[in-house]
Design a protein around this motif. Structure first.
Motif, PDB file in Angstrom:
ATOM      1  N   THR A   1       0.820  -1.204   0.000  1.00 37.26           N
ATOM      2  CA  THR A   1       0.000   0.000   0.000  1.00 37.26           C
ATOM      3  C   THR A   1       0.856   1.258   0.000  1.00 37.26           C
ATOM      4  O   THR A   1       1.852   1.325   0.695  1.00 37.26           O
ATOM      5  CB  THR A   1      -0.895   0.024   1.255  1.00 37.26           C
TER       6      THR A   1
ATOM      7  N   PHE B   1       0.620   4.986   1.136  1.00 39.88           N
ATOM      8  CA  PHE B   1      -0.179   5.869   1.985  1.00 39.88           C
ATOM      9  C   PHE B   1       0.144   7.323   1.643  1.00 39.88           C
ATOM     10  O   PHE B   1       1.301   7.705   1.542  1.00 39.88           O
ATOM     11  CB  PHE B   1       0.118   5.608   3.462  1.00 39.88           C
ATOM     12  N   ARG B   2      -0.908   8.134   1.481  1.00 40.81           N
ATOM     13  CA  ARG B   2      -0.709   9.551   1.170  1.00 40.81           C
ATOM     14  C   ARG B   2      -0.551  10.389   2.430  1.00 40.81           C
ATOM     15  O   ARG B   2       0.153  11.382   2.425  1.00 40.81           O
ATOM     16  CB  ARG B   2      -1.870  10.085   0.340  1.00 40.81           C
ATOM     17  N   THR B   3      -1.221   9.989   3.496  1.00 37.22           N
ATOM     18  CA  THR B   3      -1.154  10.757   4.736  1.00 37.22           C
ATOM     19  C   THR B   3      -0.944   9.808   5.914  1.00 37.22           C
ATOM     20  O   THR B   3      -1.192   8.599   5.808  1.00 37.22           O
ATOM     21  CB  THR B   3      -2.449  11.558   4.981  1.00 37.22           C
ATOM     22  N   GLN B   4      -0.548  10.385   7.017  1.00 33.66           N
ATOM     23  CA  GLN B   4      -0.378   9.590   8.231  1.00 33.66           C
ATOM     24  C   GLN B   4      -1.734   9.071   8.713  1.00 33.66           C
ATOM     25  O   GLN B   4      -1.836   7.942   9.192  1.00 33.66           O
ATOM     26  CB  GLN B   4       0.275  10.434   9.320  1.00 33.66           C
ATOM     27  N   LYS B   5      -2.769   9.866   8.549  1.00 30.21           N
ATOM     28  CA  LYS B   5      -4.112   9.446   8.962  1.00 30.21           C
ATOM     29  C   LYS B   5      -4.575   8.243   8.138  1.00 30.21           C
ATOM     30  O   LYS B   5      -5.159   7.304   8.676  1.00 30.21           O
ATOM     31  CB  LYS B   5      -5.108  10.595   8.812  1.00 30.21           C
ATOM     32  N   GLN B   6      -4.307   8.266   6.849  1.00 32.87           N
ATOM     33  CA  GLN B   6      -4.673   7.144   5.989  1.00 32.87           C
ATOM     34  C   GLN B   6      -3.934   5.875   6.422  1.00 32.87           C
ATOM     35  O   GLN B   6      -4.528   4.797   6.466  1.00 32.87           O
ATOM     36  CB  GLN B   6      -4.351   7.471   4.534  1.00 32.87           C
ATOM     37  N   ALA B   7      -2.663   6.006   6.753  1.00 35.11           N
ATOM     38  CA  ALA B   7      -1.886   4.861   7.220  1.00 35.11           C
ATOM     39  C   ALA B   7      -2.446   4.330   8.531  1.00 35.11           C
ATOM     40  O   ALA B   7      -2.608   3.125   8.711  1.00 35.11           O
ATOM     41  CB  ALA B   7      -0.418   5.251   7.383  1.00 35.11           C
ATOM     42  N   TYR B   8      -2.758   5.230   9.447  1.00 29.30           N
ATOM     43  CA  TYR B   8      -3.316   4.824  10.741  1.00 29.30           C
ATOM     44  C   TYR B   8      -4.627   4.071  10.556  1.00 29.30           C
ATOM     45  O   TYR B   8      -4.832   3.019  11.149  1.00 29.30           O
ATOM     46  CB  TYR B   8      -3.543   6.057  11.624  1.00 29.30           C
ATOM     47  N   GLU B   9      -5.507   4.606   9.728  1.00 29.29           N
ATOM     48  CA  GLU B   9      -6.811   3.963   9.508  1.00 29.29           C
ATOM     49  C   GLU B   9      -6.659   2.594   8.852  1.00 29.29           C
ATOM     50  O   GLU B   9      -7.362   1.646   9.207  1.00 29.29           O
ATOM     51  CB  GLU B   9      -7.709   4.876   8.686  1.00 29.29           C
ATOM     52  N   ALA B  10      -5.740   2.484   7.907  1.00 29.91           N
ATOM     53  CA  ALA B  10      -5.513   1.199   7.242  1.00 29.91           C
ATOM     54  C   ALA B  10      -4.944   0.176   8.224  1.00 29.91           C
ATOM     55  O   ALA B  10      -5.387  -0.975   8.254  1.00 29.91           O
ATOM     56  CB  ALA B  10      -4.577   1.373   6.055  1.00 29.91           C
TER      57      ALA B  10
END
Length: 66
Positions: free
Chosen positions: A32, A34-43
């Motif tokens: 994967t 990830f574009r943002t840290q939030k996207q990584a956290y959610e994934a």
């Protein structure tokens, strides 16, 4: 939770978590972008809570899901 009290360099102390990290990296992180840290956290949260914990059984837990 029981803390580890063995000597330095004992490879069996962290075997369960090392195995988990290996699977997590192979199945999610390396697959994967990830574009943002939030996207990584959610994934990561979704993978751990929805996929990993509900599918995998563990011998150290009496073959039950965490």
């Amino acid at each position: 939770m029981v803390e580890s009290m063995s000597r330095k360099g004992n490879c069996y102390d962290n075997a369960c978590i090392e195995s988990f990290h290996s699977v997590l990296k192979k199945e999610l992180v390396y697959q994967t972008k990830f574009r943002t840290q939030k996207q990584a956290y959610e994934a990561l949260h979704g993978y751990i809570e929805l996929d990993y914990n509900r599918i995998r059984i563990h011998s150290t837990l009496g073959y039950k899901s965490p």
